[in-house]
Write a protein that holds these residues in place. Structure first.
Motif, PDB file in Angstrom:
ATOM      1  N   VAL A   1      15.450  18.300  -5.878  1.00  0.00           N
ATOM      2  CA  VAL A   1      15.175  17.282  -5.300  1.00  0.00           C
ATOM      3  C   VAL A   1      13.540  16.893  -4.966  1.00  0.00           C
ATOM      4  O   VAL A   1      13.180  18.134  -5.527  1.00  0.00           O
ATOM      5  N   ILE A   2      12.968  15.601  -5.033  1.00  0.00           N
ATOM      6  CA  ILE A   2      11.324  15.492  -5.201  1.00  0.00           C
ATOM      7  C   ILE A   2      11.369  14.186  -4.321  1.00  0.00           C
ATOM      8  O   ILE A   2      12.090  13.511  -4.419  1.00  0.00           O
ATOM      9  N   VAL A   3      10.298  14.587  -4.450  1.00  0.00           N
ATOM     10  CA  VAL A   3       9.214  13.980  -2.412  1.00  0.00           C
ATOM     11  C   VAL A   3       8.364  13.612  -2.891  1.00  0.00           C
ATOM     12  O   VAL A   3       7.552  14.552  -3.094  1.00  0.00           O
ATOM     13  N   GLU A   4       7.731  12.650  -2.695  1.00  0.00           N
ATOM     14  CA  GLU A   4       6.465  12.072  -3.688  1.00  0.00           C
ATOM     15  C   GLU A   4       6.084  10.687  -2.009  1.00  0.00           C
ATOM     16  O   GLU A   4       6.052  10.360  -1.499  1.00  0.00           O
ATOM     17  N   THR A   5       4.567  11.247  -2.335  1.00  0.00           N
ATOM     18  CA  THR A   5       3.703   9.697  -1.250  1.00  0.00           C
ATOM     19  C   THR A   5       2.063   9.652  -2.058  1.00  0.00           C
ATOM     20  O   THR A   5       2.629  10.420  -2.699  1.00  0.00           O
ATOM     21  N   PHE A   6       1.668   7.827  -2.412  1.00  0.00           N
ATOM     22  CA  PHE A   6       0.857   8.123  -2.807  1.00  0.00           C
ATOM     23  C   PHE A   6       0.305   7.095  -2.330  1.00  0.00           C
ATOM     24  O   PHE A   6       0.752   5.096  -1.943  1.00  0.00           O
ATOM     25  N   GLY A   7      -0.942   6.309  -2.371  1.00  0.00           N
ATOM     26  CA  GLY A   7      -1.380   5.382  -1.790  1.00  0.00           C
ATOM     27  C   GLY A   7      -3.362   5.306  -1.641  1.00  0.00           C
ATOM     28  O   GLY A   7      -3.457   6.947  -1.575  1.00  0.00           O
ATOM     29  N   PRO A   8      -4.085   4.455  -1.451  1.00  0.00           N
ATOM     30  CA  PRO A   8      -5.663   4.478  -1.366  1.00  0.00           C
ATOM     31  C   PRO A   8      -5.835   5.110   0.087  1.00  0.00           C
ATOM     32  O   PRO A   8      -7.013   6.075  -0.625  1.00  0.00           O
ATOM     33  N   ASP A   9      -5.351   5.483   0.832  1.00  0.00           N
ATOM     34  CA  ASP A   9      -5.735   5.990   1.921  1.00  0.00           C
ATOM     35  C   ASP A   9      -5.120   7.062   1.533  1.00  0.00           C
ATOM     36  O   ASP A   9      -3.884   7.960   1.890  1.00  0.00           O
ATOM     37  N   ARG A  10      -5.783   8.937   1.808  1.00  0.00           N
ATOM     38  CA  ARG A  10      -5.264  10.172   1.677  1.00  0.00           C
ATOM     39  C   ARG A  10      -4.748  10.621   2.845  1.00  0.00           C
ATOM     40  O   ARG A  10      -3.589  11.373   2.621  1.00  0.00           O
ATOM     41  N   ALA A  11      -5.512  10.160   3.889  1.00  0.00           N
ATOM     42  CA  ALA A  11      -4.760  10.135   5.294  1.00  0.00           C
ATOM     43  C   ALA A  11      -3.527   9.714   5.249  1.00  0.00           C
ATOM     44  O   ALA A  11      -2.418  10.643   5.839  1.00  0.00           O
ATOM     45  N   GLU A  12      -3.167   8.354   5.490  1.00  0.00           N
ATOM     46  CA  GLU A  12      -2.265   7.854   5.570  1.00  0.00           C
ATOM     47  C   GLU A  12      -0.732   8.535   4.861  1.00  0.00           C
ATOM     48  O   GLU A  12       0.366   9.240   4.957  1.00  0.00           O
ATOM     49  N   ALA A  13      -1.228   9.003   3.158  1.00  0.00           N
ATOM     50  CA  ALA A  13      -0.145   9.097   2.272  1.00  0.00           C
ATOM     51  C   ALA A  13      -0.027  11.224   2.202  1.00  0.00           C
ATOM     52  O   ALA A  13       1.410  11.393   2.908  1.00  0.00           O
ATOM     53  N   GLN A  14      -1.252  11.732   3.391  1.00  0.00           N
ATOM     54  CA  GLN A  14      -0.872  13.006   3.674  1.00  0.00           C
ATOM     55  C   GLN A  14      -0.329  13.404   5.172  1.00  0.00           C
ATOM     56  O   GLN A  14       1.326  13.759   4.971  1.00  0.00           O
ATOM     57  N   THR A  15      -0.443  12.189   5.838  1.00  0.00           N
ATOM     58  CA  THR A  15       1.280  12.182   7.217  1.00  0.00           C
ATOM     59  C   THR A  15       2.386  12.226   6.354  1.00  0.00           C
ATOM     60  O   THR A  15       2.662  12.694   7.085  1.00  0.00           O
TER      61      THR A  15
END
Length: 391
Positions: free
Chosen positions: A357-371
């Motif tokens: 199982v792999i879970v990932e998020t990514f984007g230009p806004d670090r705070a938003e991607a981490q939350t």
């Protein structure tokens, strides 16, 4: 350097205190003996007009027997039972002979002795046998400093040949002994320093008076995930729904379509091919400025799933992502980009029975991607917890 210069240098060393009286006597006898035996023996013929110089013998201690050499003039009486010898001088131009006495019984009777020319000031006379021994301590020693020599009675270091007055003269054995003792002290100091500072770099450092000891460096253990639940029946039932709006590329896929679409890094695809992946699924969406991806990869055995999960983790580290222990769990490592990266990436991987199982998020806004990642990972772990809890 001639023997006269050697004697003069020896006298200067004795005068300035750099040579002890015992060493002076020993070295003086050695110089004189070497000077006597250096020149070839040439007995002067009597009646050639050569002058004969009679040197008074050195007075031995009372009661010491003296040896006499064969007399060159048997008709004349010999004072003090001393005999003289006719010897050739070192200076061949003078062509004189000297009558010298034996060296205080050190040379056997009849042994040929070489004559020598007396120095201008005469031979330095040794101190009287009953005279007090000269102070051999260095000029910098004194009552304010501890003596260099061992105190009286320390016979255990007094080694060497006996002197005529009953005392033992300094020898190389004592120097060797002090050198060995000095070496032992140096080694002991080195061991003590190693025991104090070098034995264990992780040992606690003792604080001095009035100082607070430094806080020990400890690694916080990773939290345990929730207990395992029954094995899901399919890839779809193994994943939570991706939050936000669905995006293209999601759904079930095969090993061939996975390789064609490049949904995962090449080393992971190669590991899935080698492990004979059975099936796979991707739940993909977008929310705000961040992209979401949740993978389920089914393999024949849990061992095959572990190999693929380890390959995925190694690929993230070699690709520049750093281990994020603040978001990781036992059996679930998390990797992320640094805070200065323009594109924030958060990825976690774990083994669920025979699935990866792999879970990932990514984007230009670090705070938003981490939350978003923190919330999504918590939901997925609660829904289908890891079945391997390696630290």
């Amino acid at each position: 350097m001639t023997w006269q210069e050697q004697l003069r240098k020896l006298d200067e060393d004795l005068a300035n205190g750099s040579l002890s009286a015992d060493d002076y006597r020993v070295r003086r006898d050695q110089i004189l003996s070497a000077a006597v035996t250096a020149a070839p023996t040439e007995n002067a013929a009597p009646g050639e007009g050569d002058s004969t110089q009679i040197i008074e013998p050195l007075s031995p201690p009372s009661g010491t027997p003296q040896q006499s050499a064969p007399s060159s003039q048997p008709s004349q009486p010999q004072p003090n039972a001393e005999s003289t010898q006719i010897v050739s001088p070192l200076d061949s131009s003078a062509e004189r002979t000297q009558a010298v006495a034996p060296w205080q019984g050190q040379r056997p009777a009849g042994y040929p002795q070489q004559g020598m020319q007396s120095p201008p000031a005469g031979f330095a006379q040794p101190p009287a046998w009953n005279a007090p021994e000269a102070d051999s301590s260095p000029p910098w020693g004194g009552s304010d400093l501890p003596p260099i020599a061992p105190p009286a009675g320390a016979d255990w270091v007094s080694q060497g040949p006996e002197r005529a007055d009953g005392e033992k003269s300094p020898s190389n054995s004592k120097k060797i002994l002090f050198s060995v003792l000095g070496g032992i002290v140096v080694v002991g100091l080195g061991v003590a320093v190693w025991l104090l500072f070098g034995r264990d770099n992780g040992a606690e450092v003792q604080a001095g008076p009035g100082q607070q000891p430094p806080a020990p460096v400890t690694t916080k253990p990773l939290p345990m995930p929730p207990p395992a639940k029954p094995e899901p029946s399919s890839d779809a039932t193994a994943l939570v729904a991706a939050p936000g709006s669905p995006r293209n590329g999601g759904g079930d896929f095969t090993l061939g379509s996975l390789a064609t679409n490049k949904l995962l890094p090449d080393p992971v695809i190669a590991a899935l091919q080698q492990g004979n992946m059975i099936s796979g699924r991707l739940n993909a969406s977008t929310t705000g400025s961040s992209t979401v991806g949740i993978f389920s990869l089914t393999l024949p055995t849990p061992s095959d799933a572990t190999t693929v999960a380890n390959t995925y983790a190694d690929t993230q580290k070699s690709g520049g992502l750093q281990a994020n222990r603040d978001l990781s769990m036992q059996g679930l490592p998390v990797f992320s980009t640094s805070a200065k990266a323009q594109q924030a990436v958060f990825r976690g991987v774990y083994v669920l029975y025979s699935r990866v199982v792999i879970v990932e998020t990514f984007g230009p806004d670090r705070a938003e991607a981490q939350t978003l990642f923190t919330s999504l990972l918590a939901q997925q772990v609660d829904f289908a917890p890891p079945t391997q809890h390696t630290p």
